[in-house]
Design a protein around this motif. Sequence first.
Motif, short mmCIF file in Angstrom:
data_model
loop_
_atom_site.label_atom_id
_atom_site.label_comp_id
_atom_site.label_asym_id
_atom_site.label_seq_id
_atom_site.Cartn_x
_atom_site.Cartn_y
_atom_site.Cartn_z
N ASP A 323 -12.27 10.12 -10.73
CA ASP A 323 -12.65 9.78 -9.34
C ASP A 323 -12.92 8.28 -9.22
N LYS A 324 -13.59 7.75 -10.22
CA LYS A 324 -13.96 6.33 -10.16
C LYS A 324 -12.72 5.43 -10.14
N VAL A 325 -11.78 5.69 -11.05
CA VAL A 325 -10.60 4.80 -11.06
C VAL A 325 -9.70 5.04 -9.84
N ASN A 326 -9.74 6.28 -9.32
CA ASN A 326 -8.95 6.54 -8.11
C ASN A 326 -9.50 5.82 -6.90
N ASN A 327 -10.77 5.49 -6.95
CA ASN A 327 -11.43 4.83 -5.82
C ASN A 327 -11.23 3.32 -5.80
N ILE A 328 -10.49 2.80 -6.77
CA ILE A 328 -10.25 1.35 -6.78
C ILE A 328 -9.36 1.02 -5.57
N GLU A 329 -9.84 0.11 -4.74
CA GLU A 329 -9.10 -0.27 -3.52
C GLU A 329 -8.05 -1.32 -3.87
N GLN A 330 -6.89 -1.21 -3.26
CA GLN A 330 -5.88 -2.23 -3.50
C GLN A 330 -5.34 -2.76 -2.18
N SER A 331 -4.82 -3.97 -2.20
CA SER A 331 -4.13 -4.43 -1.00
C SER A 331 -2.71 -4.81 -1.39
N LYS A 332 -1.89 -5.07 -0.39
CA LYS A 332 -0.48 -5.35 -0.66
C LYS A 332 -0.16 -6.71 -0.04
N ALA A 384 1.73 -16.69 2.12
CA ALA A 384 1.29 -15.36 1.69
C ALA A 384 0.60 -14.62 2.83
N PHE A 385 0.98 -13.37 3.01
CA PHE A 385 0.39 -12.49 4.03
C PHE A 385 -0.17 -11.25 3.34
N ILE A 386 -1.23 -10.67 3.88
CA ILE A 386 -1.63 -9.32 3.46
C ILE A 386 -0.96 -8.37 4.44
N ILE A 387 -0.19 -7.41 3.90
CA ILE A 387 0.52 -6.51 4.81
C ILE A 387 -0.05 -5.10 4.73
N ASP A 388 0.25 -4.33 5.76
CA ASP A 388 -0.26 -2.97 5.86
C ASP A 388 0.59 -2.06 4.98
N LYS A 389 -0.07 -1.40 3.98
CA LYS A 389 0.73 -0.59 3.04
C LYS A 389 1.33 0.64 3.69
N ASN A 390 0.84 0.99 4.89
CA ASN A 390 1.40 2.18 5.56
C ASN A 390 2.56 1.83 6.49
N LYS A 391 2.84 0.54 6.63
CA LYS A 391 3.91 0.17 7.56
C LYS A 391 5.21 -0.13 6.82
N ASP A 392 6.30 -0.10 7.57
CA ASP A 392 7.61 -0.37 7.00
C ASP A 392 7.68 -1.83 6.51
N PRO A 425 -1.96 -8.14 -5.00
CA PRO A 425 -2.37 -9.48 -5.42
C PRO A 425 -3.32 -9.57 -6.61
N GLU A 426 -4.34 -8.77 -6.68
CA GLU A 426 -5.20 -8.93 -7.85
C GLU A 426 -5.71 -7.59 -8.32
N LYS A 427 -4.87 -6.59 -8.20
CA LYS A 427 -5.28 -5.23 -8.53
C LYS A 427 -6.50 -4.88 -7.70
N GLY A 428 -7.65 -4.52 -8.29
CA GLY A 428 -8.80 -4.09 -7.50
C GLY A 428 -9.24 -5.11 -6.45
N ALA A 429 -9.32 -4.67 -5.18
CA ALA A 429 -9.80 -5.57 -4.12
C ALA A 429 -11.32 -5.43 -4.03
#
Length: 482
Positions: A323-332, A384-392, A425-429
Amino acid sequence: MEYDTIVVGAGISGLLSALTLSKHGKKVLILEKDSIVGGQCNSYMVEGFQVDTGPHAITHLEVGPLKRLMDNYFDYVPVFENYGTYYSRTENDFRPVPSNLKEFIRFEPIPKKDRLIIAQGITKALTLSTFGINLSQQSVKSTLPENLSKTTKDFVNAICYFLSGKSMEYTSVHRILTGSAFVRDSITQEQFEANIGKIEGKQADTILQSVIPSKLHKPLSNKMSTFSVPLTSLGRLATNQSSSSQGYPRQGLKALLNSILQSLPNSVEIITNTEVKSFITEGKKVVGVKTDNEVYEAKTVIYTGFAKKLPTLYSKFPVSYIDKVNNIEQSKSLTIWLGLDSILDEFSYIGSEIWFKDFPYWAMPISNYDSSLAPKGKQLIGFAFIIDKNKDENEEIEKAYSTIFSAVPAVKNHIEMKHEQISVPEKGAVTINGTFADIRTPLENLYVAGTDADNRSMGITRAAYSVIELLKIAKEDGILNN
Ligand SMILES: Cc1cc2nc3c(=O)[nH]c(=O)nc-3n(C[C@H](O)[C@H](O)[C@H](O)COP(=O)(O)OP(=O)(O)OC[C@H]3O[C@@H](n4cnc5c(N)ncnc54)[C@H](O)[C@@H]3O)c2cc1C
């Protein structure tokens, strides 16, 4: 056993782990699934321009963890160019991003009433932090009033995306204070020696020292040789001057990678194109790893890939750990590199710029540090942009190009090369709701290092922090000196 340690992954964290452990006398094997080493820290050629794996500012070069590792373990260090200034760009304005409250109050791109509200908020947060109140679970959004203008919210969001990879809803106040150097991240040589011990006789050479005139690097080298005390003080509100020394490695990001590779002793072996698929265990202890075709045994294993993937390499981790490692937040992130056919006045500065309206970007004209990164008379800029991982992805790329063209219309007619990169960008956000992996795992002798295993600072500085922590833990567990 043939190896003392197997390091999974040859990104900056894996290479730093291997370098430091080998200098403590360990025989190390690095296994990398990719065909090249470096992970997110590398550079390569595209149509005559040398791009990096995303725009990079290397932070805390004065007293930070990377400096500590360079001083104690590197045989060669890169030359760092002084980073320069952060600018803010809007349709009709280009000026430095404020680095203290006095400048902030005069920062015209956002409405005056909002500036006063935010200045009060920063003062309050810093006061609380100075008195030891933990602000790492308090979101930036929750500390600001609802009625700020859209421009101000866009500005605050852009800074949050830049510092944590997430919006102000998920970015902690603590992250803003450390990331903007109001509260300093550092590790002094004295702290290093107290945790890990003294490394005798270290004096690294600078790569290129013989070819680059030393005066070019005076400002940064002056800063780096000045001893500074870690500082958490209200006094910084008035005086903060982007005070954590930052730099860009001359000859590109790969210069940092090369300095590590050139410092590795013969006791380190690297095998590429080799993905670790599972851990081999004896009871609750790891004793090696398996790839598709081979088994490699070692007394310890250090994993530097995505911590989220650990449960796929070993099925018996406790549920709470999974559960703990699954909860690591990431960005794209999306980086667009543009090679321009000439050097534009719009990008004639040293440093980087932030565009904060609607779809924020952070851009760096890296050929201004080192003209060899672009063909003669041309210019290279990374956005560099942070993009929405749910978008195309294609839609996000298209939106990013139109943002660049509306921010700097002159660019459109000068593009000679375009290149896009999408990555984490840096794994865990660092967010208020995300978790991080611990260095120790439930499996004895299996450790995690890298940007998923430490929440201090960001990127390469964070990777270096995690490796110092790994060494401290290895010493505690009796691994370092056996
Ligand atoms: C756009 C962008 C901008 C950035 N800006 C900055 C910045 O300004 N400043 C800064 O300091 N940092 C910045 N960073 C972040 C920085 O580059 C990364 O945090 C850092 O390089 C991560 O290093 P790492 O070794 O932890 O991970 P990685 O580089 O991801 O390395 C992990 C390695 O492990 C390998 N691997 C994974 N699983 C396995 C397996 N099972 N078997 C074998 N190999 C495996 C992977 O292939 C990879 O090579 C930026 C990153 C990006 C993308």
